[in-house]
Design a protein around this motif. Sequence first.
Motif, short mmCIF file in Angstrom:
data_model
loop_
_atom_site.label_atom_id
_atom_site.label_comp_id
_atom_site.label_asym_id
_atom_site.label_seq_id
_atom_site.Cartn_x
_atom_site.Cartn_y
_atom_site.Cartn_z
N THR A 16 0.81 -1.20 -0.17
CA THR A 16 0.00 0.02 -0.12
C THR A 16 1.16 1.10 -0.06
OG1 THR A 16 0.12 0.10 2.55
CG2 THR A 16 -1.73 -1.14 1.29
N GLY A 17 2.12 1.23 0.35
CA GLY A 17 2.97 2.52 0.70
C GLY A 17 3.03 2.93 1.82
N VAL A 18 1.82 2.75 2.69
CA VAL A 18 1.90 3.27 4.21
C VAL A 18 1.83 2.60 5.12
CG1 VAL A 18 0.44 5.29 2.88
CG2 VAL A 18 -0.43 3.27 4.03
N SER A 19 1.66 1.10 4.81
CA SER A 19 1.84 -0.12 5.84
C SER A 19 2.84 -0.82 5.41
CB SER A 19 0.47 -0.81 5.92
OG SER A 19 0.19 -1.67 4.66
N SER A 110 9.20 11.46 11.72
CA SER A 110 9.31 12.28 10.44
C SER A 110 9.55 11.34 9.19
CB SER A 110 10.73 13.03 10.51
OG SER A 110 11.80 12.25 10.75
N MET A 111 9.95 10.21 9.30
CA MET A 111 9.96 9.30 8.42
C MET A 111 8.48 8.74 7.66
SD MET A 111 13.26 8.52 7.50
CE MET A 111 13.40 6.72 6.93
N HIS A 112 7.58 8.90 8.51
CA HIS A 112 6.21 8.58 8.28
C HIS A 112 5.44 9.53 7.41
CE1 HIS A 112 6.02 4.49 10.43
NE2 HIS A 112 6.67 5.15 11.21
N TYR A 119 5.61 6.01 2.20
CA TYR A 119 6.24 6.63 3.04
C TYR A 119 7.71 6.47 3.05
CZ TYR A 119 2.01 7.51 5.94
OH TYR A 119 0.88 7.85 6.32
N LYS A 120 8.54 7.52 3.49
CA LYS A 120 10.01 7.29 3.58
C LYS A 120 10.29 5.84 4.59
CE LYS A 120 10.62 11.43 5.38
NZ LYS A 120 11.19 12.71 5.94
N VAL A 174 8.70 -2.91 15.29
CA VAL A 174 9.05 -1.31 15.23
C VAL A 174 8.11 -0.39 14.50
CG1 VAL A 174 10.83 0.62 15.42
CG2 VAL A 174 11.20 -1.60 15.89
N PHE A 175 7.94 -0.68 13.22
CA PHE A 175 6.76 0.04 12.27
C PHE A 175 5.55 -0.02 12.94
CE2 PHE A 175 4.10 0.66 8.86
CZ PHE A 175 4.77 1.84 8.11
#
Length: 313
Positions: A16-19, A110-112, A119-120, A174-175
Amino acid sequence: MSDVHPQQWLQQLAATGVSLSLNELLWYQRYTKLLDLRPQQHIQSKLAGSYLARSKGRGMEFDEVRHYQAGDDVRTIDWRVTARTGKAHTKLFREEKERPVFILTDLSDSMHFGSSLLYKSVQAAHLAALIAWHSKAAGDKLGGLVFSERHHLELKPRSRSAGVLYYLHALQAVFTEQQGRYGLTLPQALGQVRRLVRPGSLLFVLSDFQQLDSEALRHLSAIRQHNEVVCASLFDPLEMTLPIGAHGDAPVTDGEHSAWLDLGSKSTRLRYQAQQQQFSAALQQSLKQLGCRCLPISAAEPLVNQLLRSWHD
């Protein structure tokens, strides 16, 4: 290998790019050849391994033949060359030494962030997975640290699949951690990694370096004295410049102070772009002065496309 289309790439990964899922991290084991992690400096580890040290000695890998000299081990005499030339020759070997690989992955708040594809933090996890799989293929032990403001996991070096899977599960853990009391800042994480790495190791630091300060640079400098360090700087295009068609006011904060940003102002856009360019240039200069290799990685483009272009530049 040709470039892959961003959306097709997400479909291939079922991402998804965000999970972050384990399957998308497992996907990268087929792309280990995109990286070249051969040592660029002298390996100091005394453990046997798969890299050739520059010093010559008794080892597993033949290097060259030279004239026999007093004191040489008679067991290394090359009898074929000796018979052909009529003069005694001895074989020289390059000693094989091990080089553990460590990955420091920053999954802080800041990486999210991501404006178009990932997401970065997700891109950083993908790069970490690729490095991990490459380390396994090369026979290196893998360890490192994954951290955010809420949680962190330290991973001592492990070999083969155990090291890879251990790291991939740490990335997921951790994510997804939403609450916790065991978080770290980037300087703290580098200090912990500094105690973990052994001389002759290869360290990857995957971060947007928003928390880079004098303490972090001090830890990096100490690590770099005895190890190779590659810093992958994660960024998103929207962080570098505001969209030309943007308008209205947007709330912004540095964590302590809040303000409103006029997105439609040309002077604001140019000032913002100049500040971001200055930050990026200062980051690159600081890291290169320490002898670290810098690898900019965008969150708006498939990782495989970027590595095809940039790794061997």
